[in-house]
Design a protein around this motif. Structure first.
Motif, PDB file in Angstrom:
ATOM      1  N   GLU A   1     -42.681 -26.580  10.157  1.00 42.03           N
ATOM      2  CA  GLU A   1     -42.030 -26.163  11.385  1.00 42.03           C
ATOM      3  C   GLU A   1     -42.962 -25.308  12.232  1.00 42.03           C
ATOM      4  O   GLU A   1     -42.985 -25.420  13.469  1.00 42.03           O
ATOM      5  CB  GLU A   1     -40.745 -25.382  11.065  1.00 42.03           C
ATOM      6  CG  GLU A   1     -39.968 -24.927  12.290  1.00 42.03           C
ATOM      7  CD  GLU A   1     -39.405 -26.080  13.106  1.00 42.03           C
ATOM      8  OE1 GLU A   1     -39.088 -25.847  14.288  1.00 42.03           O
ATOM      9  OE2 GLU A   1     -39.289 -27.215  12.578  1.00 42.03           O
ATOM     10  N   MET A   2     -43.755 -24.459  11.594  1.00 39.70           N
ATOM     11  CA  MET A   2     -44.715 -23.643  12.334  1.00 39.70           C
ATOM     12  C   MET A   2     -45.719 -24.524  13.065  1.00 39.70           C
ATOM     13  O   MET A   2     -46.058 -24.280  14.225  1.00 39.70           O
ATOM     14  CB  MET A   2     -45.447 -22.700  11.389  1.00 39.70           C
ATOM     15  CG  MET A   2     -44.577 -21.604  10.814  1.00 39.70           C
ATOM     16  SD  MET A   2     -45.510 -20.566   9.651  1.00 39.70           S
ATOM     17  CE  MET A   2     -44.191 -19.561   8.981  1.00 39.70           C
ATOM     18  N   TYR A   3     -46.207 -25.549  12.379  1.00 40.82           N
ATOM     19  CA  TYR A   3     -47.159 -26.449  13.019  1.00 40.82           C
ATOM     20  C   TYR A   3     -46.499 -27.307  14.101  1.00 40.82           C
ATOM     21  O   TYR A   3     -47.112 -27.609  15.121  1.00 40.82           O
ATOM     22  CB  TYR A   3     -47.830 -27.352  11.976  1.00 40.82           C
ATOM     23  CG  TYR A   3     -49.075 -26.751  11.383  1.00 40.82           C
ATOM     24  CD1 TYR A   3     -50.274 -26.764  12.079  1.00 40.82           C
ATOM     25  CD2 TYR A   3     -49.057 -26.152  10.126  1.00 40.82           C
ATOM     26  CE1 TYR A   3     -51.426 -26.208  11.537  1.00 40.82           C
ATOM     27  CE2 TYR A   3     -50.206 -25.586   9.579  1.00 40.82           C
ATOM     28  CZ  TYR A   3     -51.383 -25.618  10.296  1.00 40.82           C
ATOM     29  OH  TYR A   3     -52.522 -25.054   9.768  1.00 40.82           O
ATOM     30  N   ARG A   4     -45.255 -27.695  13.883  1.00 43.54           N
ATOM     31  CA  ARG A   4     -44.564 -28.490  14.895  1.00 43.54           C
ATOM     32  C   ARG A   4     -44.415 -27.718  16.198  1.00 43.54           C
ATOM     33  O   ARG A   4     -44.390 -28.303  17.278  1.00 43.54           O
ATOM     34  CB  ARG A   4     -43.185 -28.923  14.386  1.00 43.54           C
ATOM     35  CG  ARG A   4     -43.212 -30.046  13.365  1.00 43.54           C
ATOM     36  CD  ARG A   4     -41.873 -30.770  13.295  1.00 43.54           C
ATOM     37  NE  ARG A   4     -40.797 -29.900  12.849  1.00 43.54           N
ATOM     38  CZ  ARG A   4     -40.373 -29.812  11.594  1.00 43.54           C
ATOM     39  NH1 ARG A   4     -40.965 -30.526  10.653  1.00 43.54           N
ATOM     40  NH2 ARG A   4     -39.392 -29.017  11.263  1.00 43.54           N
TER      41      ARG A   4
ATOM     42  N   SER B   1     -46.592 -25.419  17.200  1.00 46.42           N
ATOM     43  CA  SER B   1     -47.912 -24.974  17.627  1.00 46.42           C
ATOM     44  C   SER B   1     -48.460 -25.903  18.714  1.00 46.42           C
ATOM     45  O   SER B   1     -47.889 -26.963  18.983  1.00 46.42           O
ATOM     46  CB  SER B   1     -48.863 -24.953  16.424  1.00 46.42           C
ATOM     47  OG  SER B   1     -49.263 -26.270  16.095  1.00 46.42           O
ATOM     48  N   PRO B   2     -49.579 -25.520  19.354  1.00 44.87           N
ATOM     49  CA  PRO B   2     -50.183 -26.405  20.358  1.00 44.87           C
ATOM     50  C   PRO B   2     -50.629 -27.746  19.791  1.00 44.87           C
ATOM     51  O   PRO B   2     -50.809 -28.702  20.549  1.00 44.87           O
ATOM     52  CB  PRO B   2     -51.383 -25.589  20.857  1.00 44.87           C
ATOM     53  CG  PRO B   2     -51.035 -24.170  20.570  1.00 44.87           C
ATOM     54  CD  PRO B   2     -50.262 -24.218  19.286  1.00 44.87           C
ATOM     55  N   THR B   3     -50.822 -27.830  18.475  1.00 47.30           N
ATOM     56  CA  THR B   3     -51.258 -29.087  17.842  1.00 47.30           C
ATOM     57  C   THR B   3     -50.307 -29.405  16.687  1.00 47.30           C
ATOM     58  O   THR B   3     -50.586 -29.072  15.539  1.00 47.30           O
ATOM     59  CB  THR B   3     -52.706 -28.975  17.334  1.00 47.30           C
ATOM     60  OG1 THR B   3     -52.828 -27.746  16.594  1.00 47.30           O
ATOM     61  CG2 THR B   3     -53.693 -28.970  18.486  1.00 47.30           C
ATOM     62  N   PRO B   4     -49.172 -30.054  16.982  1.00 43.70           N
ATOM     63  CA  PRO B   4     -48.190 -30.368  15.935  1.00 43.70           C
ATOM     64  C   PRO B   4     -48.786 -31.243  14.836  1.00 43.70           C
ATOM     65  O   PRO B   4     -49.682 -32.060  15.072  1.00 43.70           O
ATOM     66  CB  PRO B   4     -47.098 -31.125  16.705  1.00 43.70           C
ATOM     67  CG  PRO B   4     -47.263 -30.699  18.122  1.00 43.70           C
ATOM     68  CD  PRO B   4     -48.733 -30.488  18.310  1.00 43.70           C
ATOM     69  N   LEU B   5     -48.282 -31.052  13.627  1.00 37.52           N
ATOM     70  CA  LEU B   5     -48.767 -31.761  12.448  1.00 37.52           C
ATOM     71  C   LEU B   5     -47.818 -32.898  12.103  1.00 37.52           C
ATOM     72  O   LEU B   5     -46.602 -32.723  12.066  1.00 37.52           O
ATOM     73  CB  LEU B   5     -48.862 -30.788  11.277  1.00 37.52           C
ATOM     74  CG  LEU B   5     -49.413 -31.304   9.953  1.00 37.52           C
ATOM     75  CD1 LEU B   5     -50.917 -31.507  10.071  1.00 37.52           C
ATOM     76  CD2 LEU B   5     -49.114 -30.317   8.841  1.00 37.52           C
ATOM     77  N   ILE B   6     -48.375 -34.087  11.858  1.00 40.19           N
ATOM     78  CA  ILE B   6     -47.587 -35.255  11.462  1.00 40.19           C
ATOM     79  C   ILE B   6     -47.879 -35.565  10.002  1.00 40.19           C
ATOM     80  O   ILE B   6     -49.045 -35.747   9.616  1.00 40.19           O
ATOM     81  CB  ILE B   6     -47.922 -36.491  12.334  1.00 40.19           C
ATOM     82  CG1 ILE B   6     -47.549 -36.235  13.796  1.00 40.19           C
ATOM     83  CG2 ILE B   6     -47.186 -37.725  11.819  1.00 40.19           C
ATOM     84  CD1 ILE B   6     -48.665 -35.678  14.615  1.00 40.19           C
ATOM     85  N   LEU B   7     -46.836 -35.594   9.185  1.00 38.42           N
ATOM     86  CA  LEU B   7     -47.006 -35.952   7.777  1.00 38.42           C
ATOM     87  C   LEU B   7     -46.843 -37.461   7.611  1.00 38.42           C
ATOM     88  O   LEU B   7     -45.955 -38.061   8.207  1.00 38.42           O
ATOM     89  CB  LEU B   7     -45.975 -35.229   6.916  1.00 38.42           C
ATOM     90  CG  LEU B   7     -45.990 -33.700   6.966  1.00 38.42           C
ATOM     91  CD1 LEU B   7     -44.905 -33.136   6.060  1.00 38.42           C
ATOM     92  CD2 LEU B   7     -47.358 -33.151   6.564  1.00 38.42           C
TER      93      LEU B   7
END
Length: 269
Positions: free
Chosen positions: A208-211, A213-219
């Motif tokens: 959720e923190m990465y989502r 952020s300026p660069t969301p993380l995709i798993l």
């Protein structure tokens, strides 16, 4: 804070950067307070993230050594980040390779500026400012064309970067474009955040923190990672947990299970 000499004047020191946060996870020193604050928030809920970053770096070292042993001498490191111990050119040097050629590509101004500073006197290397999501623009850079011979095999390194490329930007097409530029015998080295099971509560919080952020993380699952490689031939053992890709005696302790990533190397026949 005082701006360090290696930080370009137009870089916002108050905005966290993926490259600098990763540098912090690895124990590097080229990061700022905003990067450290973001990283510490993630580490507070999921301490294993730092271990995953180190596992990714160890995978990069093993993959480069393996391909060098097979005769590959040209490496294009896409999304290379902040230079830290264990860079591709250092791995080649440690392996006794004297004719290797390495180009580092990143869109982060700090990563590019610092890479150029430390590699200015290193033969067989170049640093390019570019966005890996635009293969045609990256591959057209004169520094790349001057140093790499695309009539000979090239290793395209996409280590811990494609999980920042959403599906709508067609990451499989990005991989295919780079692979198409390489001669037969070229390889794609790829690692990716993801897992084949439901998220734990800690993982959900970190994601959720990465989502946000300026660069969301995709798993992505191992099957989805394999699909990114199209018709390339996967080298054994295929897509596996990062620390399980051809481990050797130098491998660090694997992540504790709370942070999961996959790794794979594929060949263009």
């Amino acid at each position: 804070m005082d701006r360090p000499s290696w930080a370009p004047a137009d870089v916002d020191l108050d905005r966290p950067s993926v490259a600098r946060v990763y540098d912090y996870y690895l124990g590097g020193s080229h990061n700022f307070a905003a990067d450290r604050a973001f990283a510490e928030q993630v580490l507070k809920v999921m301490p294993a993230v730092a271990g995953l970053a180190r596992s990714n770096r160890a995978f990069l070292r093993r993959a480069v050594r393996e391909l060098a042993a097979q005769g590959v001498r040209q490496f294009l490191d896409l999304g290379s980040g902040i230079p830290t111990v264990g860079n591709v050119h250092e791995v080649l040097t440690d392996a006794g390779i004297t004719d290797g050629r390495v180009v580092y590509v990143d869109h982060d101004p700090v990563a590019v500026a610092h890479s150029r500073a430390i590699l200015a006197e290193v033969p067989g290397t170049a640093v390019v400012a570019g966005d890996l999501r635009s293969p045609a623009e990256v591959l057209a850079q004169p520094e790349i064309r001057d140093l790499l011979d695309f009539d000979r095999p090239v290793a395209f390194l996409l280590v811990a970067v494609l999980h920042f490329v959403p599906d709508e930007l067609r990451p499989a097409d990005i991989v295919a474009a780079y692979a198409a530029a390489g001669a037969p015998g070229s390889h794609v080295v790829l690692s990716h955040a993801g897992l084949d099971r439901p998220l734990t509560p800690a993982e959900e919080k970190a994601w959720e923190m990465y989502r946000k952020s300026p660069t969301p993380l995709i798993l992505r699952t191992n099957e989805q990672v394999a699909a990114l490689l199209g018709d390339l031939t996967l080298l054994p053992p295929g897509v596996v947990a990062t620390h399980l890709w051809r481990p050797d005696g130098d491998e660090e302790s694997p992540p504790d299970g709370n942070a999961v990533g996959s790794a794979v190397v594929a060949r263009k026949d």
